[in-house]
Design a protein around this motif. Structure first.
Motif, PDB file in Angstrom:
ATOM      1  N   PHE A 127       0.857  -1.192   0.000  1.00  0.00           N
ATOM      2  CA  PHE A 127       0.000   0.000   0.000  1.00  0.00           C
ATOM      3  C   PHE A 127       0.891   1.240   0.000  1.00  0.00           C
ATOM      4  O   PHE A 127       2.102   1.143   0.236  1.00  0.00           O
ATOM      5  CB  PHE A 127      -0.930   0.006   1.228  1.00  0.00           C
ATOM      6  N   ASN A 128       0.270   2.374  -0.296  1.00  0.00           N
ATOM      7  CA  ASN A 128       1.022   3.625  -0.286  1.00  0.00           C
ATOM      8  C   ASN A 128       1.239   4.038   1.168  1.00  0.00           C
ATOM      9  O   ASN A 128       0.287   4.387   1.866  1.00  0.00           O
ATOM     10  CB  ASN A 128       0.238   4.702  -1.045  1.00  0.00           C
ATOM     11  N   ILE A 129       2.492   3.998   1.604  1.00  0.00           N
ATOM     12  CA  ILE A 129       2.781   4.244   3.023  1.00  0.00           C
ATOM     13  C   ILE A 129       2.511   5.686   3.437  1.00  0.00           C
ATOM     14  O   ILE A 129       2.484   5.988   4.621  1.00  0.00           O
ATOM     15  CB  ILE A 129       4.236   3.858   3.379  1.00  0.00           C
ATOM     16  N   PHE A 130       2.316   6.562   2.459  1.00  0.00           N
ATOM     17  CA  PHE A 130       2.077   7.974   2.791  1.00  0.00           C
ATOM     18  C   PHE A 130       0.583   8.315   2.845  1.00  0.00           C
ATOM     19  O   PHE A 130       0.225   9.462   3.060  1.00  0.00           O
ATOM     20  CB  PHE A 130       2.790   8.887   1.788  1.00  0.00           C
TER      21      PHE A 130
ATOM     22  N   ASN B   9     -10.103   4.163  -1.389  1.00  0.00           N
ATOM     23  CA  ASN B   9      -9.628   4.109  -2.775  1.00  0.00           C
ATOM     24  C   ASN B   9      -9.787   2.709  -3.348  1.00  0.00           C
ATOM     25  O   ASN B   9     -10.241   2.536  -4.485  1.00  0.00           O
ATOM     26  CB  ASN B   9      -8.159   4.529  -2.863  1.00  0.00           C
ATOM     27  N   GLN B  10      -9.417   1.710  -2.533  1.00  0.00           N
ATOM     28  CA  GLN B  10      -9.524   0.331  -3.022  1.00  0.00           C
ATOM     29  C   GLN B  10     -10.982   0.007  -3.374  1.00  0.00           C
ATOM     30  O   GLN B  10     -11.255  -0.601  -4.404  1.00  0.00           O
ATOM     31  CB  GLN B  10      -8.998  -0.639  -1.954  1.00  0.00           C
TER      32      GLN B  10
ATOM     33  N   GLU C 135      -0.577  -2.413  -7.876  1.00  0.00           N
ATOM     34  CA  GLU C 135      -1.289  -3.703  -7.860  1.00  0.00           C
ATOM     35  C   GLU C 135      -2.714  -3.559  -7.329  1.00  0.00           C
ATOM     36  O   GLU C 135      -3.582  -4.345  -7.669  1.00  0.00           O
ATOM     37  CB  GLU C 135      -0.513  -4.723  -7.005  1.00  0.00           C
ATOM     38  N   GLU C 136      -2.926  -2.532  -6.486  1.00  0.00           N
ATOM     39  CA  GLU C 136      -4.287  -2.298  -5.975  1.00  0.00           C
ATOM     40  C   GLU C 136      -5.254  -2.107  -7.147  1.00  0.00           C
ATOM     41  O   GLU C 136      -6.381  -2.567  -7.114  1.00  0.00           O
ATOM     42  CB  GLU C 136      -4.319  -1.041  -5.088  1.00  0.00           C
ATOM     43  N   MET C 137      -4.790  -1.384  -8.158  1.00  0.00           N
ATOM     44  CA  MET C 137      -5.641  -1.140  -9.334  1.00  0.00           C
ATOM     45  C   MET C 137      -5.647  -2.339 -10.269  1.00  0.00           C
ATOM     46  O   MET C 137      -6.681  -2.687 -10.841  1.00  0.00           O
ATOM     47  CB  MET C 137      -5.131   0.071 -10.110  1.00  0.00           C
TER      48      MET C 137
END
Lengths: 305, 257
Positions: A89-92, A101-102, B94-96
């Motif tokens: 995941f985006n750590i920020f 978002n997911q 990869e989420e997308m």
């Protein structure tokens, strides 16, 4: 009972010529808690990568709830929730944004996504951290965040690639309870793990993969019944100089107060204790040397090689 | 995936992208504002006053459109290349990829983010330019069209760079060695009529020249280039880069094994 996942003759050969999967067949029924085990490099992650469309297959078919990966990719994807091995995941980003978002990528509008994200963050003990960026989480929290993210679109098939790696025992138990609960509510789960007691505790069916081939595919009960001998460790009250003799039971003196005994399946341990007792040897505790599944797993791999 | 759900997915990526660059506005919006202010002071005021008029306009008035467009070009490019490569690097792309979001929606989402940053930074630069000169727009629709198409074009170019990039070095090579020279030689600071004939011909191979001149026409009404040719070339590039990006995404180049 419908089939959640049907894999037929799945093959993957990488550009460098390495054949990670050599024509595997696998069926996972709806509602199952399925263990996919194997040593490092066996092909588990490649198989998961193909099912979740992150890796292109070389040959074979994959169907998820009857939808073909080649022709109905969008439908296949909408059924699957994936918890990968590595944090991705985006750590920020704040936790709640990662989840919302997911959900959005699955077409869930933001209002609904926020509501569902909050429920999941509550269930996984992350609600207090919902506005924090993911970088600030501990390892166990990051693992739980990955599970929450995989569930945000309410998938029917949840694939967990080593979800409890590096997680302390208390959190691991909490995660087990959570996973058992969602499985009992109807989510099909496929689990890969190196903690075999985890697979033994959670899973109903199992496949063992080694060097790109399925070498065992059966129910957990059936597999465990194949175990024809168990090794026990006995802790003694008083020290001994040498290993005692017990008819029919090979005994090794590991140290002055510890014995290792091999017990074949038809034998019972009462007879062993009787013989030890007759020699004035007091046993204060007893345990398996290895987890039962671990013992079987090692035997199967040895046979294959 | 139904069209309505695709729109939700597009909106999600767009919001995520806008939040990303606005959260770090000190790195994304402020630097181009300061750089362009310096351009206005040094080239427009100090040097420009010595140069005199160009095509009937003061040098400051002449360079303002080019500087605005330069900010749009560099920022839309930088936004997409850094965001897409960052997603690849952290693997959160990869989420997308595991979701049912179609590839063209992923592409449009990233491009939308690049366009948003380009337009916001372009807007900031435009506001700063008003401190130094009066700006009246000659053709509003043309100006808007060129801003939009240019931002789309360079967002797509940034996306392709992001797909091929294998390290952070790779995302700075193209801006440093290709984009910056082409931008500076694209007629921002001069009219190509000032160049020797051979260099005028060479300049015509620079696509940025067409964008700068079309945009300049929209603002002050002068151009070195035929407008129809300029717009055709820009649209041609947009279509070509969009097709290329989508092809790479469908093939999974750099993102799937």
């Amino acid at each position: 009972m419908s089939t959640a996942l049907a894999i037929s003759n799945l093959t993957k050969t990488y550009d460098n010529g390495f054949q990670a999967l050599k024509g595997i067949d696998l069926n996972v029924e709806h509602g199952d808690f399925f263990a996919l085990l194997g040593p490092n490099g066996a092909g588990k992650s490649t198989a998961i990568g193909i099912i979740s469309s992150l890796v292109n297959k070389s040959a074979g078919t994959v169907k998820v709830y009857g939808n073909d990966l080649d022709t109905e990719l969008s439908a296949v994807k909408s059924y699957i929730g994936l918890v990968p091995q590595e944090f991705n995941f985006n750590i920020f980003e704040p936790l709640v944004e990662i989840l919302v978002n997911q959900a959005g990528y699955y077409g869930i509008n933001r209002r609904e996504a926020f509501e569902h994200a909050d429920v999941l963050l509550h269930k996984l003990g992350l609600f207090d951290k919902r506005r924090e960026i993911a970088r600030n989480l501990s390892g166990g929290m990051k693992r739980r965040l990955m599970i929450a993210r995989a569930l945000v679109h309410k998938p029917q098939l949840l694939i967990l690639d080593e979800p409890t790696a590096g997680v302390d025992i208390e959190i691991r138990h909490t995660m087990w309870e959570f996973l058992q609960k969602i499985n009992s509510e109807g989510t099909t789960i496929i689990l890969t793990t190196h903690y075999l007691e985890e697979a033994e505790k959670l899973c109903k069916n199992i496949a063992i993969i080694d060097q790109g081939r399925i070498i065992e595919n059966t129910s957990m009960k059936q597999l465990l019944s194949q175990l024809n001998a168990e090794t026990f460790i006995l802790d003694l009250q008083d020290p001994l100089d040498k290993a005692p003799l017990a008819n029919g039971y090979p005994i090794i003196l590991k140290d002055a107060t510890t014995l290792e005994v091999l017990v074949d399946k038809p034998q019972d341990v009462n007879a062993l204790f009787t013989q030890l007792s007759q020699q004035n040897i007091q046993v204060i505790s007893m345990r398996n040397k290895m987890n039962r599944l671990e013992e079987l797993f090692m035997n199967l791999l040895k046979q294959e090689r | 995936m139904k069209l309505q759900l695709q729109f939700v997915a597009f909106k999600t990526i767009l919001i995520k992208e806008i939040l990303r660059f606005t959260r770090i506005w000190v790195q994304t919006v402020l630097p181009p504002a300061i750089t362009t202010t310096l351009y206005f002071i040094i080239f427009g005021n100090l040097i420009g006053s010595q140069i005199g008029d160009m095509d009937g306009f003061s040098y400051m008035e002449y360079i303002v459109p080019g500087l605005i467009l330069m900010a749009i070009i560099t920022n839309s490019y930088a936004n997409v290349v850094s965001s897409f490569y960052g997603s690849k690097f952290q693997k959160n792309i990869e989420e997308m990829l595991i979701s049912p979001t179609p590839n063209y929606i992923i592409l449009l989402g990233f491009v939308g983010g690049g366009v948003a940053r380009g337009i916001i930074v372009g807007g900031v630069v435009t506001i700063i330019s008003l401190v130094f000169t009066d700006l009246s727009i000659h053709n509003f629709y043309l100006t808007t069209l060129i801003v939009f198409l240019t931002a789309v074009l360079f967002s797509l170019a940034g996306f392709i760079n992001g797909i091929y990039a294998k390290s952070f070095d790779d995302i700075s090579i193209v801006p440093t060695f290709v984009l910056t020279p082409l931008t500076y030689l694209g007629g921002i600071f001069y009219t190509i009529d000032m160049l020797p004939e051979i260099w005028q011909t060479v300049s015509l191979a620079n696509p940025i020249l067409y964008m700068v001149n079309a945009f300049r026409y929209g603002i002050i009404g002068v151009s070195d280039i035929n407008l129809a040719v300029a717009i055709t070339i820009i649209i041609g590039f947009v279509v070509a880069l969009f097709s290329w990006s989508l092809y790479l995404l469908n093939k999974g180049v750099g993102i799937r094994t």
